[in-house]
Design a protein around this motif. Structure first.
Motif, short mmCIF file in Angstrom:
data_model
loop_
_atom_site.label_atom_id
_atom_site.label_comp_id
_atom_site.label_asym_id
_atom_site.label_seq_id
_atom_site.Cartn_x
_atom_site.Cartn_y
_atom_site.Cartn_z
N ALA A 108 34.54 -74.94 -20.22
CA ALA A 108 35.45 -76.01 -20.20
C ALA A 108 34.55 -77.70 -19.27
CB ALA A 108 36.80 -76.16 -18.81
N TYR A 109 33.27 -76.81 -18.91
CA TYR A 109 32.46 -77.73 -18.29
C TYR A 109 31.46 -77.88 -18.88
CZ TYR A 109 29.46 -81.46 -15.63
OH TYR A 109 29.23 -82.03 -15.36
N CYS A 110 31.04 -78.20 -20.48
CA CYS A 110 29.83 -77.69 -21.28
C CYS A 110 28.86 -78.94 -21.59
CB CYS A 110 30.64 -77.48 -22.57
SG CYS A 110 32.19 -77.30 -23.31
N GLU A 111 27.39 -78.39 -20.99
CA GLU A 111 26.53 -79.64 -21.16
C GLU A 111 25.45 -78.39 -21.76
OE1 GLU A 111 24.80 -80.58 -16.61
OE2 GLU A 111 25.78 -78.83 -16.44
N TRP A 112 24.71 -79.61 -22.24
CA TRP A 112 24.03 -79.29 -23.51
C TRP A 112 22.39 -80.39 -22.76
CZ3 TRP A 112 24.23 -77.05 -27.79
CH2 TRP A 112 25.04 -76.15 -28.16
N LYS A 113 20.82 -80.56 -23.22
CA LYS A 113 19.73 -80.78 -23.38
C LYS A 113 19.02 -81.24 -24.17
CE LYS A 113 18.01 -79.68 -18.27
NZ LYS A 113 17.26 -79.43 -17.06
N ILE A 114 19.20 -82.46 -24.89
CA ILE A 114 18.87 -82.34 -25.86
C ILE A 114 17.28 -82.00 -26.34
CG2 ILE A 114 18.91 -83.87 -27.64
CD1 ILE A 114 21.80 -82.50 -27.11
N ARG A 115 16.72 -81.12 -27.02
CA ARG A 115 15.32 -81.03 -26.97
C ARG A 115 14.84 -81.48 -28.86
NH1 ARG A 115 16.13 -75.90 -23.34
NH2 ARG A 115 15.70 -76.69 -21.40
N LYS A 116 13.47 -81.77 -29.30
CA LYS A 116 12.83 -82.08 -29.36
C LYS A 116 13.61 -81.00 -30.90
CE LYS A 116 8.94 -84.83 -28.25
NZ LYS A 116 7.53 -84.85 -27.84
N ASN A 123 24.00 -71.78 -19.93
CA ASN A 123 24.76 -70.57 -20.09
C ASN A 123 25.20 -69.93 -18.68
OD1 ASN A 123 24.19 -67.91 -20.32
ND2 ASN A 123 23.16 -67.41 -21.33
N LYS A 124 26.75 -70.08 -18.85
CA LYS A 124 26.94 -69.76 -18.16
C LYS A 124 26.90 -68.17 -17.08
CE LYS A 124 31.09 -68.36 -20.12
NZ LYS A 124 32.58 -68.55 -21.05
N ILE A 125 25.93 -67.29 -17.73
CA ILE A 125 26.25 -65.87 -17.50
C ILE A 125 24.58 -66.32 -16.70
CG2 ILE A 125 25.77 -63.61 -17.81
CD1 ILE A 125 27.14 -64.07 -20.26
N THR A 126 23.63 -66.76 -17.35
CA THR A 126 22.15 -67.09 -16.14
C THR A 126 21.67 -68.50 -15.50
OG1 THR A 126 21.47 -68.51 -18.53
CG2 THR A 126 21.26 -65.29 -18.12
N ASN A 127 22.85 -69.51 -16.25
CA ASN A 127 22.81 -70.86 -14.95
C ASN A 127 21.81 -71.60 -15.66
OD1 ASN A 127 24.21 -72.87 -13.35
ND2 ASN A 127 22.98 -72.31 -11.82
N LYS A 128 21.23 -71.25 -16.74
CA LYS A 128 19.95 -72.04 -17.28
C LYS A 128 20.48 -72.54 -18.93
CE LYS A 128 16.70 -68.69 -15.62
NZ LYS A 128 15.56 -67.90 -15.61
N PHE A 129 19.15 -73.08 -19.02
CA PHE A 129 19.55 -73.91 -20.71
C PHE A 129 19.23 -73.06 -21.41
CE2 PHE A 129 20.58 -77.34 -17.91
CZ PHE A 129 21.71 -78.27 -18.31
N ASP A 130 19.52 -71.81 -22.33
CA ASP A 130 18.97 -70.73 -22.62
C ASP A 130 19.29 -70.61 -23.94
OD1 ASP A 130 21.00 -69.25 -21.70
OD2 ASP A 130 19.08 -68.60 -20.25
N VAL A 131 20.90 -70.95 -24.75
CA VAL A 131 21.73 -70.63 -25.61
C VAL A 131 20.90 -71.86 -26.46
CG1 VAL A 131 23.79 -70.63 -26.73
CG2 VAL A 131 23.80 -70.22 -24.48
N CYS A 132 20.10 -71.93 -27.62
CA CYS A 132 19.32 -73.31 -27.95
C CYS A 132 19.57 -73.06 -29.39
CB CYS A 132 17.70 -72.90 -27.69
SG CYS A 132 17.43 -73.34 -26.14
N LEU A 133 20.70 -73.77 -30.47
CA LEU A 133 20.93 -73.43 -31.88
C LEU A 133 20.17 -74.57 -32.28
CD1 LEU A 133 24.57 -73.79 -30.70
CD2 LEU A 133 23.23 -71.31 -31.34
N PRO A 134 20.05 -74.24 -33.70
CA PRO A 134 19.23 -75.38 -34.63
C PRO A 134 20.08 -77.02 -34.94
CG PRO A 134 20.36 -73.65 -36.33
CD PRO A 134 20.14 -73.49 -33.88
N TRP A 135 19.23 -78.02 -35.24
CA TRP A 135 19.91 -78.79 -35.67
C TRP A 135 21.01 -78.64 -36.95
CZ3 TRP A 135 19.83 -82.33 -32.41
CH2 TRP A 135 19.13 -82.98 -31.53
N LYS A 136 21.91 -78.70 -37.08
CA LYS A 136 23.07 -79.15 -38.71
C LYS A 136 21.55 -79.77 -39.55
CE LYS A 136 26.38 -78.16 -39.11
NZ LYS A 136 28.17 -78.01 -38.71
N SER A 137 20.86 -80.96 -39.66
CA SER A 137 19.82 -81.38 -40.18
C SER A 137 19.30 -82.15 -39.19
CB SER A 137 20.69 -82.79 -41.23
OG SER A 137 21.83 -83.68 -40.26
#
Length: 137
Positions: A108-116, A123-137
Motif C-alpha cells: 500500500a506504500y510502494c517504494e522503488w529505487k531506480i537504478r541503471k 521487499n516488505k519481508i527483507t526490508n531491502k530493495f531486492d525485488v529488482c525487475l528489468p526495464w520494459k524497453s
C-alpha cells in the motif's frame, strides 16, 4: 413482476455496496528514489490511462511520490518513462495485479529505487530493495 422488483432491489443494494466500498478504499502511495549514482539526475514522466502526473526530474538521492485509490476491479496501472543520461526506459511502476497490498511483494506504500539496470522495489519481508525487475524497453 415480483421477480423484476427483486432484481431492482438487488441492483440498488449492489450499487450502494460498491459505492461505499469505493469511497472508503485505501489510498496507495508510490515513492520513486533516484539511485543511479555517478551524479546522474533522473527524469520521469508517469501516467495511467486517464491520469497524467506530468514530467519531473530528481537530483542525486532525490525522491518523489504520488497517491491514488486502486480500482476495485484490479485494473490500476501507472507507467513511467525514465531518462537517465542518454538512455530512456519504460516501466510499469504500479501494476495492481502484481502490486496489490496482499500479494507476496504487494504494498500500500510502494517504494522503488531506480537504478541503471532497472527498478528495485522495497521487499516488505527483507526490508531491502531486492525485488529488482528489468526495464520494459
Amino acid at each position: 413482476m415480483d421477480s423484476l422488483k427483486h432484481h431492482k432491489v438487488l441492483f440498488i443494494m449492489v450499487t450502494i455496496f460498491v459505492s461505499s466500498t469505493m469511497s472508503r478504499a485505501k489510498k496507495t502511495t508510490v515513492v520513486i528514489h533516484n539511485d543511479l549514482g555517478s551524479g546522474l539526475s533522473l527524469g520521469y514522466h508517469c501516467k495511467s490511462g486517464d491520469n497524467d502526473l506530468g514530467y519531473g526530474r530528481l537530483g542525486v538521492g532525490g525522491s518523489w511520490f504520488f497517491r491514488f485509490k486502486p480500482d476495485i476491479f484490479g485494473r490500476t496501472l501507472f507507467f513511467c518513462r525514465f531518462s537517465l543520461g542518454n538512455e530512456s526506459h519504460y516501466f510499469d511502476i504500479y501494476k495492481q495485479k502484481r502490486d496489490r497490498e496482499f500479494e507476496k511483494f504487494g504494498c500500500a506504500y510502494c517504494e522503488w529505487k531506480i537504478r541503471k539496470n532497472g527498478p528495485c522495489k522495497l521487499n516488505k519481508i527483507t526490508n531491502k530493495f531486492d525485488v529488482c525487475l528489468p526495464w520494459k524497453s
